[in-house]
Scaffold this motif. Sequence first.
Motif, short mmCIF file in Angstrom:
data_model
loop_
_atom_site.label_atom_id
_atom_site.label_comp_id
_atom_site.label_asym_id
_atom_site.label_seq_id
_atom_site.Cartn_x
_atom_site.Cartn_y
_atom_site.Cartn_z
N HIS A 1 32.59 48.05 37.72
CA HIS A 1 33.79 47.94 38.55
C HIS A 1 34.41 46.55 38.43
O HIS A 1 35.63 46.39 38.42
N LEU A 2 33.55 45.52 38.37
CA LEU A 2 34.04 44.16 38.19
C LEU A 2 34.78 44.01 36.86
O LEU A 2 35.81 43.34 36.77
N LEU A 3 34.23 44.65 35.83
CA LEU A 3 34.85 44.57 34.51
C LEU A 3 36.24 45.21 34.53
O LEU A 3 37.21 44.63 34.01
N ARG A 4 36.35 46.37 35.16
CA ARG A 4 37.65 47.04 35.23
C ARG A 4 38.64 46.22 36.07
O ARG A 4 39.82 46.14 35.75
N GLN A 5 38.14 45.62 37.16
CA GLN A 5 39.02 44.79 37.99
C GLN A 5 39.55 43.61 37.19
O GLN A 5 40.75 43.28 37.25
N ALA A 6 38.68 42.94 36.43
CA ALA A 6 39.09 41.80 35.63
C ALA A 6 40.13 42.21 34.58
O ALA A 6 41.09 41.49 34.32
N GLU A 7 39.97 43.39 34.01
CA GLU A 7 40.93 43.89 33.02
C GLU A 7 42.28 44.17 33.66
O GLU A 7 43.33 43.90 33.07
N ARG A 8 42.27 44.70 34.89
CA ARG A 8 43.52 45.04 35.56
C ARG A 8 44.27 43.81 36.08
O ARG A 8 45.50 43.77 36.05
N THR A 9 43.53 42.83 36.56
CA THR A 9 44.17 41.66 37.16
C THR A 9 44.40 40.53 36.17
O THR A 9 45.24 39.66 36.39
N GLY A 10 43.61 40.51 35.10
CA GLY A 10 43.67 39.39 34.18
C GLY A 10 43.01 38.14 34.72
O GLY A 10 43.17 37.05 34.18
N GLU A 11 42.25 38.31 35.81
CA GLU A 11 41.57 37.19 36.45
C GLU A 11 40.08 37.51 36.59
O GLU A 11 39.67 38.67 36.57
N SER A 12 39.27 36.47 36.77
CA SER A 12 37.83 36.67 36.95
C SER A 12 37.54 37.48 38.20
O SER A 12 38.24 37.35 39.21
N ALA A 13 36.52 38.32 38.11
CA ALA A 13 36.09 39.13 39.25
C ALA A 13 34.69 38.71 39.65
O ALA A 13 33.82 38.51 38.79
N SER A 14 34.48 38.57 40.96
CA SER A 14 33.19 38.05 41.44
C SER A 14 32.68 38.84 42.63
O SER A 14 33.48 39.37 43.42
N LEU A 15 31.38 38.88 42.75
CA LEU A 15 30.72 39.49 43.90
C LEU A 15 29.80 38.43 44.50
O LEU A 15 29.07 37.75 43.78
N ALA A 16 29.85 38.27 45.83
CA ALA A 16 29.06 37.23 46.48
C ALA A 16 28.37 37.77 47.71
O ALA A 16 28.82 38.74 48.33
N GLU A 17 27.27 37.12 48.07
CA GLU A 17 26.53 37.43 49.29
C GLU A 17 26.37 36.15 50.09
O GLU A 17 26.44 35.05 49.54
N LEU A 18 26.16 36.30 51.38
CA LEU A 18 26.01 35.15 52.27
C LEU A 18 24.55 34.70 52.30
O LEU A 18 23.64 35.50 52.48
N ASP A 19 24.35 33.40 52.14
CA ASP A 19 23.02 32.82 52.24
C ASP A 19 23.14 31.53 53.04
O ASP A 19 23.58 30.51 52.54
N GLY A 20 22.78 31.61 54.31
CA GLY A 20 22.92 30.45 55.18
C GLY A 20 24.38 30.10 55.39
O GLY A 20 25.17 30.92 55.84
N HIS A 21 24.75 28.88 55.04
CA HIS A 21 26.12 28.41 55.22
C HIS A 21 26.95 28.55 53.96
O HIS A 21 28.08 28.07 53.90
N GLU A 22 26.40 29.22 52.95
CA GLU A 22 27.08 29.30 51.66
C GLU A 22 27.24 30.74 51.19
O GLU A 22 26.47 31.62 51.57
N ALA A 23 28.24 30.93 50.35
CA ALA A 23 28.40 32.20 49.64
C ALA A 23 27.83 31.99 48.24
O ALA A 23 28.09 30.97 47.59
N VAL A 24 27.03 32.95 47.79
CA VAL A 24 26.36 32.83 46.50
C VAL A 24 26.87 33.91 45.56
O VAL A 24 26.87 35.09 45.90
N TYR A 25 27.31 33.49 44.38
CA TYR A 25 27.76 34.46 43.37
C TYR A 25 26.56 35.25 42.87
O TYR A 25 25.60 34.67 42.34
N VAL A 26 26.60 36.57 43.02
CA VAL A 26 25.49 37.41 42.54
C VAL A 26 25.89 38.25 41.34
O VAL A 26 25.04 38.80 40.65
N ALA A 27 27.19 38.37 41.07
CA ALA A 27 27.68 39.06 39.88
C ALA A 27 29.06 38.50 39.57
O ALA A 27 29.82 38.14 40.47
#
Length: 269
Positions: A93-119
């Motif tokens: 899904h991230l790959l298709r989103q990046a193709e449609r928007t022409g921009e990087s696609a990212s998935l993140a989760e919360l860890d403490g006070h930070e967001a962590v890129y997981v994909a």
Amino acid sequence: MAVEGGDRDYVQSLERGFAVLLAFDEDLTRPTLAELAAKTGFSRPAVRRLLLTLQRLGYVANDGSRWTLTPRVLSIAQHYTATRATIELAQPHLLRQAERTGESASLAELDGHEAVYVARVPVRRIMSINVAVGTRVPAYATSMGRVLLAWAGPETITRFLEEAEMRARTPATVTDPAELRQRLAQVREQGFSIVDGELEEGLVSAAVPVRDAGGRVVAALASSTSAGRLAPEKLVEQTVPILLETAAAISADLGYDATVLPPIRDGFY
């Protein structure tokens, strides 16, 4: 985050071992023992023992007076990824989103006070930092961090606002706890977050929530670009609908049925 057990169950040597591993960063890629001792605040003999143990386990290597991480440290992330269905399901899904928007696609989760890129599916580099899986960014100054906070629950939000160090990354960064709480309420009400130039000047990003089968927000899906390429209002108009569609597809793959558990957008804490 709640932790089971008390002080009697806490293994300080394990904590110190991780502290040494985490001391290796872009500024200390090949540190000396003395540099690691200064970075961690541990004594040199203690750091030496920890390094020798990590070396025996295969996580660090010694080259004369300097130390380096070995590829074995990547296995920790691989084990995490292998146990997280969200990441595996999200990747196409991230790959298709990046193709449609022409921009990087990212998935993140919360860890403490930070967001962590997981994909992540990168398209171009628009941030001064080299963003990759595992990169951590402050939750208060990022669109995906605000999405994760907005649905984190009242206790988590209050604790974050009381404890997190919110320094100005740019002149636009929101650092006032009361104002950030209002921004989080707005995110929850509208169902998405837009952050313009708060982490880095000229960087604008949008993020939306991803839900599991129980309707719980488990990740934030984001798209970032430069303000010169796409103004915030255009990001809302053009990119947010794609993000919402992609997040809905990922959530559906995770078992979420919006007709049974519709998203809650009002009644903020």
